[in-house]
Scaffold this active site. Structure first.
Site, mmCIF file in Angstrom:
data_model
loop_
_atom_site.group_PDB
_atom_site.id
_atom_site.type_symbol
_atom_site.label_atom_id
_atom_site.label_comp_id
_atom_site.label_asym_id
_atom_site.label_seq_id
_atom_site.Cartn_x
_atom_site.Cartn_y
_atom_site.Cartn_z
ATOM 1 N N LYS A 93 0.831 -1.211 0.000
ATOM 2 C CA LYS A 93 0.000 0.000 0.000
ATOM 3 C C LYS A 93 0.862 1.257 0.000
ATOM 4 O O LYS A 93 0.385 2.331 -0.370
ATOM 5 C CB LYS A 93 -0.938 0.000 1.199
ATOM 6 C CG LYS A 93 -2.047 -1.026 1.091
ATOM 7 C CD LYS A 93 -3.365 -0.391 0.748
ATOM 8 C CE LYS A 93 -4.320 -1.365 0.129
ATOM 9 N NZ LYS A 93 -5.560 -0.766 -0.343
ATOM 10 N N ASP A 146 -8.314 0.430 6.918
ATOM 11 C CA ASP A 146 -8.256 -0.646 7.899
ATOM 12 C C ASP A 146 -6.812 -0.837 8.336
ATOM 13 O O ASP A 146 -6.471 -1.805 8.975
ATOM 14 C CB ASP A 146 -8.863 -1.931 7.348
ATOM 15 C CG ASP A 146 -8.676 -2.046 5.857
ATOM 16 O OD1 ASP A 146 -7.562 -1.766 5.384
ATOM 17 O OD2 ASP A 146 -9.639 -2.402 5.161
HETATM 18 C C1 LIG Z 1 -2.162 -6.250 2.819
HETATM 19 C C2 LIG Z 1 -3.293 -5.981 1.907
HETATM 20 N N1 LIG Z 1 -3.494 -6.807 0.873
HETATM 21 C C3 LIG Z 1 -4.507 -6.606 0.008
HETATM 22 C C4 LIG Z 1 -5.385 -5.542 0.160
HETATM 23 C C5 LIG Z 1 -6.522 -5.387 -0.806
HETATM 24 O O1 LIG Z 1 -6.432 -4.244 -1.598
HETATM 25 P P1 LIG Z 1 -7.765 -3.640 -2.243
HETATM 26 O O2 LIG Z 1 -8.614 -3.110 -1.142
HETATM 27 O O3 LIG Z 1 -7.287 -2.596 -3.185
HETATM 28 O O4 LIG Z 1 -8.465 -4.766 -2.932
HETATM 29 C C6 LIG Z 1 -5.215 -4.671 1.234
HETATM 30 C C7 LIG Z 1 -6.119 -3.528 1.439
HETATM 31 O O5 LIG Z 1 -6.034 -2.795 2.405
HETATM 32 C C8 LIG Z 1 -4.132 -4.883 2.127
HETATM 33 O O6 LIG Z 1 -3.920 -4.066 3.170
#
Ligand SMILES: Cc1ncc(COP(=O)(O)O)c(C=O)c1O
Length: 421
Positions: free
Chosen positions: A84, A133
């Protein structure tokens, strides 16, 4: 012997997937092409940029009856612990650059102009905000600190104190909102409208599309790196990727589609069963929200409403959708910490391993294996999107902390628990 303890899962094929057509100019104008090159050049110029490792797991691949398996490990990204870092911070940069251009006419702002505080008078008057989150808020807060603006982050009821502290460490003000992630998204938008703040959201909705596209454009750098790290990117047959609002999965989908067209690997999107809004969207043929607590240990995937921009891409470009329980994610975290054979130990957080967990469950299930075309010639890439972003939860689930896993001690396989969020 099965790789993970058996656990029920759902698998839905996307009947609308376009396996023939090219990515196309209309899509490229919004995501990819010159926009990707700009994001790549920009992010690679930031202090601390380094490619994250893409780790081969030959023993696990053999156990799963696959030709190869690579795990792109985002745990060390910019010291923030997740992929992120690429998205939110890049969107903060783009927003500030746009505002500076609007107010001064200077159209060539680069990161160095902001880190040197050349436009401090403008940037310090700007407040960015978002719901999170955990990981997206950390990225936005880091970007705000790096580029010199104010930052207010909204978290929902069940975001852990550890995750809040990690955001506050970058100087952001963190506010808790009752309800779930989607409620926090609405609260951030409402407060921004009242206060004249700028929302830097990782999810898009009608009337709010450009910033989330910048976020996704940042993510694409991770995909591009991985394609340069696997031995033969063109030979990849499958990519398993976890979904929250779908921004990440869509960024992966778009980059693979643009690069490889009809020859792109099969893309399987994996979500927690309690927050499977993308799978439900595939089932209904239209972006579909799921409601309720969305409770899962996979905190980053606890999202009930698909991102509009993301769904548009996934609807046309993703092949399959899976929904899994929490236990396989916890099992997978332990499996990476106590690896098979000579595979290296890896620290993967709760949301990082959903794609891998989906792959291993499917590989062990005759029906799913056949449905997804998984076999001994399959070359699979998964994205381990976070490290131990919540160290206390990681230790509770794996039974050891990240440092001890990285040090390579074998520990006791099976120690730890599936913790409630
Ligand atoms: C570690 C991690 N993987 C995957 C995701 C999924 O990303 P998206 O919400 O863009 O689908 C998030 C989202 O916060 C994340 O924190």
């Amino acid at each position: 012997m099965s790789i993970l303890p058996a656990s029920p899962f759902q698998l839905v094929h996307n009947p609308r997937v376009d396996r023939i057509g090219p990515y196309g100019d209309a899509r490229r104008e919004r995501l990819g092409g010159a926009r990707f090159l700009q994001a790549q050049a920009e992010i690679q110029s930031w202090p601390g940029y380094a490619r994250t490792p893409c780790v081969a797991l030959p023993a696990l691949a053999a156990r799963a009856g696959l030709a190869s398996l690579h795990y792109k490990d985002e745990g060390a990204r910019f010291g923030l612990g997740s992929f992120k870092a690429l998205g939110g911070a890049y969107a903060v940069f783009r927003l500030l650059a746009r505002e500076i251009e609007r107010r001064t006419g200077v159209a060539t702002v680069r990161a160095q102009d902001l880190t040197s505080r050349r436009f401090q008078e403008i940037t310090s008057s700007i407040t960015v905000t978002c719901a999170t989150d955990g990981n997206h808020g950390r990225s936005v807060a880091w970007g705000a600190k790096l580029f010199g603006c104010r930052c207010v982050i909204w978290v929902h009821e069940t975001v852990s104190d550890g995750r809040i502290a990690a955001i506050a460490a970058y100087g952001a003000e963190v506010r808790r909102n009752p309800g779930n992630y989607d409620d926090a998204v609405r609260r951030a938008a409402q407060t921004a409208a009242e206060q004249g703040w700028f929302v830097v959201s990782d999810t898009s909705y009608e009337g709010y599309l450009d910033v989330p596209r910048d976020v996704m454009q940042g993510y694409a750098l991770m995909v591009d790196e991985a394609l340069g790290q696997v031995p033969d990117a063109r030979a990849l047959t499958h990519v398993f990727i976890q979904g929250g609002v779908g921004g990440l999965a869509a960024a992966v989908c778009a980059h693979l589609w643009e690069r490889f067209g009809a020859a792109r690997p099969r893309l399987v999107v994996v979500e927690p069963v309690n927050a499977a809004c993308l799978l439900e969207s595939a089932r209904h043929g239209v972006a579909t929200a799921v409601h309720g607590s969305l409770e899962t240990i996979m905190a980053g995937l606890s999202c009930g409403e698909p991102s509009v921009v993301a769904w548009e891409i996934l609807d046309a470009g993703a092949d399959d959708f899976m929904a899994i329980e929490d236990e396989p994610a916890a099992d997978c975290m332990r499996l990476l910490a106590h690896p098979v054979g000579q595979d290296p130990p890896i620290v993967g957080g709760e949301s990082a391993v959903a794609g891998l967990a989906g792959l291993l469950l499917a590989a062990d299930d005759g029906g799913a294996r056949a449905a997804l075309g998984l076999g001994s010639a399959s070359r699979v890439l998964v994205f381990g999107t976070e490290g131990d972003t919540d160290p206390e939860l990681y230790r509770r689930i794996v039974g050891r902390d990240a440092a001890s896993v990285r040090a390579g001690g074998r520990g006791t396989p099976g120690a730890g628990e599936v913790a409630s969020p």
